[in-house]
Enzyme design. Structure first.
Site, PDB file in Angstrom:
ATOM      1  N   GLU A 168       7.935 102.988  59.422  1.00 44.28           N
ATOM      2  CA  GLU A 168       8.928 104.007  59.048  1.00 44.28           C
ATOM      3  C   GLU A 168       8.580 104.789  57.764  1.00 44.28           C
ATOM      4  OE1 GLU A 168      10.373 101.660  62.103  1.00 44.28           O
ATOM      5  OE2 GLU A 168       9.686 100.939  60.185  1.00 44.28           O
ATOM      6  N   ASP A 173       3.735  98.820  64.213  1.00 37.59           N
ATOM      7  CA  ASP A 173       5.092  98.425  63.843  1.00 37.59           C
ATOM      8  C   ASP A 173       5.298  98.692  62.350  1.00 37.59           C
ATOM      9  OD1 ASP A 173       7.596  97.280  64.049  1.00 37.59           O
ATOM     10  OD2 ASP A 173       6.881  95.218  63.957  1.00 37.59           O
TER      11      ASP A 173
END
Length: 621
Positions: A210, A207
């Site tokens: 990005e 997670d």
């Protein structure tokens, strides 16, 4: 067209797209089809075929942010077992970590975590936990091996001046591993291996990749130059390239971050899948938030933090179908919604739809409810939906095989199978599994019926075998709270199994074959079968493949390849939808067999006891 740099893509009212980009190299690939499915196959041939998932990846996964302890996680697992609700995988969010530090677990609240994992394994269940890429940089020297060793091996992203770039994520000040560097992959493996020795997890959830940053850029800010502040900035969060991520000028082994930002999650997934193969010596299970073309080779994806609202239930279908088009078929949305308290009715309907996500996980936020917390009626409806999914495992596993080998979609827009029917082009409330199982979920509150579009042809109610002949029209279907409508397309043979509480148990059950006959009495289907977990079974010819055909009142099973795993499976029953006249005799391998025939033209032959790995025939007259 492939590029890592930031861009806007604008869909015009006219049949046109506008790209606005801040630069980079433009590579144009034109896939000519001629039909939608062929376009995707050609695309996947370029970016790489998706990996074949480990069998338990296709079971039911349960997670929450906020279990608070391993014992409360364990209680949830036991409660699921007590209610007889199928579950293959239990997850933990960041709660399990010591001060949110990767590769640690809280020795007070999660002291029994190793015992929980041992118990899961004893019940043929699996364990997955979250990992964020941000590695805490503020622990006393010598006390946190991942950071100390990362510094020693020089694997962290650097700022424009060559110093370790520091941002802020859950544990506080953090450094970011540079996954474009092979040395980082080895460091990642070492950390996973050291943690696996303490807590023998089965898969990883990556997670915040990005990569995410609670700051803009770094603790030191970012330089003021044309990379950080380009002449044109797309409509991104905060209007800055560095908003909630690292500086565009940050240095990675492969290039500056400006050039490789969008590749971060892909490279982390590659490192994670590679490490898991070495640690567990089985097909790796990785689910990632950030994705990029080729991701399907290394991981699946969940659609991120959604809300417990009917709108989010509906829009999840488009998300699932889109990622199947992008070569990432192992995809799902958080069932029942992640944030906000889900209404019971919404949760039931979402579990029914979620049972047909290729990747099925219920995940919610702090203080929310899992399936065991609802009324007996709701629990039963959810349980039925999940048992239905488990019964369809042979079909789903075979569809993933075709995705892996041929670049097919698993969850599929209806227009892919009916490209000449323009009424299918805008359908985003129904979808297909493969070419023949039509899913029509309820997506609105207070409904006991649903309207669905049926392309021209013969369809059969999955549960009853009742024929539906459509001219290409919307049909109203009964949909009480405990039912999701499924229909089989004519000409298909669907393999199913008696479901159980885990896929390990249910995948050993006898097969039931459902043949949905065309008007001319024909149908076909297939089954891919292996041990469910060994790496590269198709590539190493360690699998069974069986083709089923029905024509002129004869079903044949042709074993094109056999494997020892298939010898344990029997075909116990066969149902034929659309048999126009009651037969006087049914023969199985030329021997008389008992059968039933219902007025709705369903012929059923039971107690077959046929070995899957041997050819057989079933005929009627």
């Amino acid at each position: 067209m492939s590029r890592s740099v930031s861009s806007d893509v604008i869909l015009q009212p006219a049949p046109a797209l506008t790209w606005r980009t801040i630069g980079g190299i433009l590579d144009f690939y034109v896939f000519l089809g001629p039909d939608p499915a062929s376009v995707i196959q050609q695309y996947v041939e370029v970016i790489g075929y998706p990996a074949m998932p480990i069998y338990w990846a296709l079971g039911y996964h349960l997670c929450r942010w906020g279990y608070n302890s391993s014992d409360s996680t364990w209680e949830t697992v036991k409660s699921m077992r007590n209610y007889g609700i199928p579950q293959d995988v239990q997850w933990n969010d960041i709660d399990y970590m010591e001060h949110f530090l990767d590769f640690t677990f809280d020795s007070a609240k999660f002291a029994t975590l190793p015992d929980l994992v041992k118990d899961l394994h004893a019940h043929d269940q699996r364990y997955v936990m979250i990992l964020d890429p941000g590695i805490s940089s503020s622990q006393p020297e010598g006390s946190y091996w991942p950071f100390d060793e990362g510094l020693r091996r020089d694997i962290f992203i650097k700022d424009a001046e060559g110093k370790t770039l520091i941002g802020t994520v859950w544990p506080g000040l953090t450094a970011y591993p540079d996954f474009s560097n092979d040395v980082t992959h080895e460091w990642w493996y070492d950390n996973l291996k050291r943690f696996h020795d303490k807590v023998p997890f089965d898969g990883v959830w990556i997670d915040m990749n990005e990569p995410s940053n609670f700051l803009d850029g770094s603790t030191e800010g970012c330089p003021s130059n044309s990379l950080e502040n380009p002449p044109y900035t797309p409509g991104i969060l905060g209007g800055l390239l560095r908003a909630k991520t690292v500086c565009a000028t940050a240095q990675q082994k492969l290039s500056i971050h400006y050039n490789v930002h969008s590749l971060y999650g892909l490279m982390e997934a590659k490192a994670s899948a590679s490490a898991l193969k070495r640690i567990v010596a089985k097909k790796p299970f990785v689910i990632s938030r950030s994705t990029f073309p080729s991701q399907g080779m290394y991981s699946g994806h969940w659609l991120g933090d959604n809300r417990s609202q009917w709108k989010d239930l509906y829009t999840s279908i488009a998300g699932i179908l889109t990622f199947n088009l992008l070569g990432i078929p192992l995809v799902g949305a958080d069932i029942c919604g992640f944030s906000e308290e889900p209404q019971e009715e919404l949760c039931v309907r979402w579990t029914q739809l979620g049972a047909f996500y290729p990747f099925t996980r219920n995940h919610n936020t702090i203080n929310m409810r899992d399936p065991t917390a609802f009324s007996p009626l709701a629990r039963t409806a959810m349980k039925q939906a999940l048992l239905l999914r488990y019964s369809l495992f042979p079909l789903l596993y075979t569809l993933f095989h075709h995705a892996h080998v041929h670049g097919h979609t698993v969850a599929r827009p209806i227009m892919f199978e009916f490209p000449k029917d323009i009424k299918t082009y805008g359908i985003d409330k129904q979808f297909l599994w493969g070419k023949s199982l039509l899913v029509t979920p309820v997506l609105d509150p207070g409904m006991d019926y649903v309207e669905g579009y049926f392309p021209e042809g013969l369809w059969y109610d999955y549960y009853t075998g009742e024929a539906v002949r459509s001219k290409g029209e919307e049909l109203r279907l009964d949909a009480p709270l405990d039912k999701i409508n499924l229909h089989l397309r004519e000409g298909s043979v669907t393999p199913t199994q008696a479901p159980n509480l885990t896929l390990w148990v249910s995948s050993g059950q006898p097969l039931h074959l459902v043949s949905a006959l065309s008007d001319d009495g024909s149908a076909s289907g297939d089954l891919f079968w292996d041990d469910g977990e060994s790496i590269d079974t198709y590539e190493n010819n360690q699998y069974a493949y069986i083709v089923f055909n029905v024509s002129q009142n004869v079903m044949t099973s042709e074993v094109l390849r056999t494997h020892e795993e298939a010898t344990y499976i029997t075909v116990e029953t066969a149902a034929f939808y659309g048999v126009k006249q009651k037969p006087s005799r049914v023969l199985v391998n030329s021997q008389d067999a008992t059968f039933t025939y219902r007025a709705n033209q369903v012929l059923t032959v039971a107690d077959l006891g046929l070995n899957l790995s041997q050819n057989f025939t079933i005929s009627w007259m």
